[in-house]
Design a protein around this motif. Structure first.
Motif, short mmCIF file in Angstrom:
data_model
loop_
_atom_site.label_atom_id
_atom_site.label_comp_id
_atom_site.label_asym_id
_atom_site.label_seq_id
_atom_site.Cartn_x
_atom_site.Cartn_y
_atom_site.Cartn_z
N ALA A 228 40.83 47.02 36.02
CA ALA A 228 41.09 45.59 36.16
C ALA A 228 42.11 45.07 35.15
O ALA A 228 41.94 44.00 34.57
CB ALA A 228 39.77 44.82 36.03
N LYS A 229 43.19 45.81 34.96
CA LYS A 229 44.27 45.31 34.11
C LYS A 229 45.03 44.22 34.86
O LYS A 229 45.00 44.16 36.10
CB LYS A 229 45.22 46.44 33.73
N ILE A 230 45.72 43.39 34.11
CA ILE A 230 46.38 42.23 34.71
C ILE A 230 47.43 42.65 35.73
O ILE A 230 47.69 41.94 36.70
CB ILE A 230 46.97 41.32 33.61
N ALA A 231 48.01 43.84 35.55
CA ALA A 231 49.04 44.32 36.48
C ALA A 231 48.49 44.65 37.85
O ALA A 231 49.26 44.82 38.81
CB ALA A 231 49.74 45.55 35.90
N ASN A 232 47.16 44.76 37.99
CA ASN A 232 46.55 45.06 39.29
C ASN A 232 46.05 43.82 40.01
O ASN A 232 45.19 43.89 40.89
CB ASN A 232 45.42 46.08 39.12
N PHE A 233 46.63 42.67 39.63
CA PHE A 233 46.33 41.41 40.30
C PHE A 233 47.64 40.68 40.57
O PHE A 233 48.60 40.82 39.81
CB PHE A 233 45.40 40.53 39.45
N MET A 234 47.66 39.92 41.65
CA MET A 234 48.80 39.07 41.99
C MET A 234 48.29 37.66 42.20
O MET A 234 47.08 37.45 42.40
CB MET A 234 49.53 39.61 43.22
N GLY B 264 29.67 44.53 34.81
CA GLY B 264 30.83 43.67 34.94
C GLY B 264 31.67 43.52 33.69
O GLY B 264 32.89 43.34 33.77
N ILE B 265 31.04 43.61 32.53
CA ILE B 265 31.77 43.38 31.28
C ILE B 265 32.82 44.45 31.04
O ILE B 265 33.77 44.24 30.27
CB ILE B 265 30.78 43.29 30.09
N ILE B 266 32.70 45.60 31.69
CA ILE B 266 33.72 46.65 31.56
C ILE B 266 35.05 46.16 32.14
O ILE B 266 36.11 46.34 31.53
CB ILE B 266 33.25 47.94 32.26
N ASP B 267 35.00 45.53 33.31
CA ASP B 267 36.21 44.96 33.89
C ASP B 267 36.78 43.84 33.02
O ASP B 267 38.00 43.73 32.85
CB ASP B 267 35.92 44.40 35.29
N VAL B 268 35.90 43.00 32.51
CA VAL B 268 36.33 41.89 31.66
C VAL B 268 37.05 42.41 30.42
O VAL B 268 38.12 41.92 30.04
CB VAL B 268 35.13 41.01 31.26
N MET B 269 36.46 43.41 29.78
CA MET B 269 37.07 44.00 28.59
C MET B 269 38.46 44.54 28.89
O MET B 269 39.42 44.28 28.14
CB MET B 269 36.17 45.12 28.06
N LEU B 270 38.60 45.28 30.00
CA LEU B 270 39.89 45.88 30.30
C LEU B 270 40.93 44.80 30.61
O LEU B 270 42.09 44.92 30.20
CB LEU B 270 39.79 46.85 31.47
N LEU B 271 40.53 43.76 31.30
CA LEU B 271 41.46 42.66 31.59
C LEU B 271 41.98 42.05 30.30
O LEU B 271 43.20 41.88 30.12
CB LEU B 271 40.76 41.59 32.43
N LEU B 272 41.09 41.72 29.38
CA LEU B 272 41.52 41.11 28.12
C LEU B 272 42.40 42.06 27.32
O LEU B 272 43.37 41.64 26.70
CB LEU B 272 40.30 40.68 27.30
N SER B 273 42.07 43.35 27.36
CA SER B 273 42.86 44.32 26.60
C SER B 273 44.28 44.41 27.14
O SER B 273 45.21 44.70 26.40
CB SER B 273 42.20 45.71 26.67
#
Length: 318
Positions: A201-207, A226-235
């Protein structure tokens, strides 16, 4: 990759008669394939074709090439196909639409709707607003899939979890983190509140199109918290300083979004779930940092904030 025979098969699957243009616009990680945009008819209606095959030579940017890694990568595309076939159409969040699948010799072709033609664009400005919109997407995804068994997907979602990274584990230099790696993994897996996670769930995988977010690249979707996705997004979105600055605001935003989403999916224990997940936020960071320490010791994400979370996690399990 899209020779005339494959182009004809794609036309048959889609019920199209004439291809106007085929344009390759992105390569797949480590040379495993490419993405092509294919347009049809006078209106230039387009789709995206994700072509995947084992390359003759694997050009991993960090030098990690092995038969084990290649099998993991090939399986990830099978998982992605299963996700689009079995799950995507039932979601209340936006993803590319599955249009078809073709397999020819050693190559697979995943046919998806063209997000760019639908008005979506890459998220160039990594702002708090954009990250909040993605957190809203994730909260709904996690709430809708809470308690689901990941049939056809990864039993344990994400691309960096311990079982998938034995070589990277052996290369670690942070002794305390290495010694705690198994315990960190067990804690994340043994949380009683499991859902499906995006897994990358990095920011590059969203439009984005206005306030609407679409998620894609579901190669590592599977079971998790769910917090695993949240962590990766913020990172992926913020520097160390920004993580320190926005952590509380963004985690609270995700919490509220998750609680509201759970009301729509009759998750009656939502408060217990989100509190359990938030308590494991440092554990998720430490687990990801364990991967980075072996995979790419000088990675920009191994910053002060990451090590701060690692220290918190190690104290929690001491």
């Amino acid at each position: 990759m899209l020779n005339k025979q494959i182009q004809n098969k794609i036309c048959d699957v889609l019920g199209e008669r004439h291809i106007c243009n085929v344009e390759s616009f992105k390569t797949v990680w480590s040379g495993f394939g490419s993405l092509q945009r294919m347009s049809f008819g006078p209106e230039q209606k387009s789709i995206v074709v994700k072509s995947i095959s084992m390359p003759n030579q694997i050009n991993h940017p960090k030098g990690w090439s092995s038969d084990f890694a290649s099998k993991r990568k090939l399986k990830s595309y099978r998982v992605e196909q299963a996700f689009y076939r079995q799950y995507a159409m039932h979601l209340n969040v936006k993803t590319p639409r599955f249009l078809g699948f073709i397999e020819n010799e050693n190559t697979q072709y995943l046919l998806l709707s063209d997000l760019a033609q639908e008005g979506f664009h890459e998220i160039a400005e990594q702002s708090v607003f954009s990250v909040k919109q993605i957190l809203l997407w994730l909260a709904n995804f996690h709430a809708q899939n809470f308690g689901k068994c990941p049939e056809g997907l990864w039993h344990q979602g994400s691309y960096w979890h311990l079982a998938t990274r034995p070589n990277e584990f052996n290369a670690m230099s942070h002794i305390a983190l290495k010694e705690s790696a198994l315990e960190l993994d067990i804690i994340l897996q043994s949380c009683e509140y499991q859902t499906l996670i995006h897994g990358d769930a990095k920011i590059a995988n969203f439009m984005q199109a206005g306030n609407c977010i679409v998620g894609y690249d579901f190669q590592y979707v599977g079971g998790g918290i769910g917090i695993i996705d949240v962590m990766l997004l913020l990172s992926s979105a913020f520097t160390s300083e920004q993580c320190f600055k926005y952590e509380e605001e963004l985690l609270q935003y995700y919490k509220q979004a998750f609680l509201e989403a759970c009301e729509g999916f009759s998750v009656t224990i939502a408060n217990h779930v989100i509190d359990s997940w938030l308590a494991l936020y440092p554990i998720a960071w430490a687990d990801f940092s364990r991967f980075l320490d072996g995979w790419s010791p000088g990675h920009w994400k191994l910053h002060d904030y990451a090590w701060h979370q690692v220290e918190k996690a190690l104290k929690l399990i001491a």
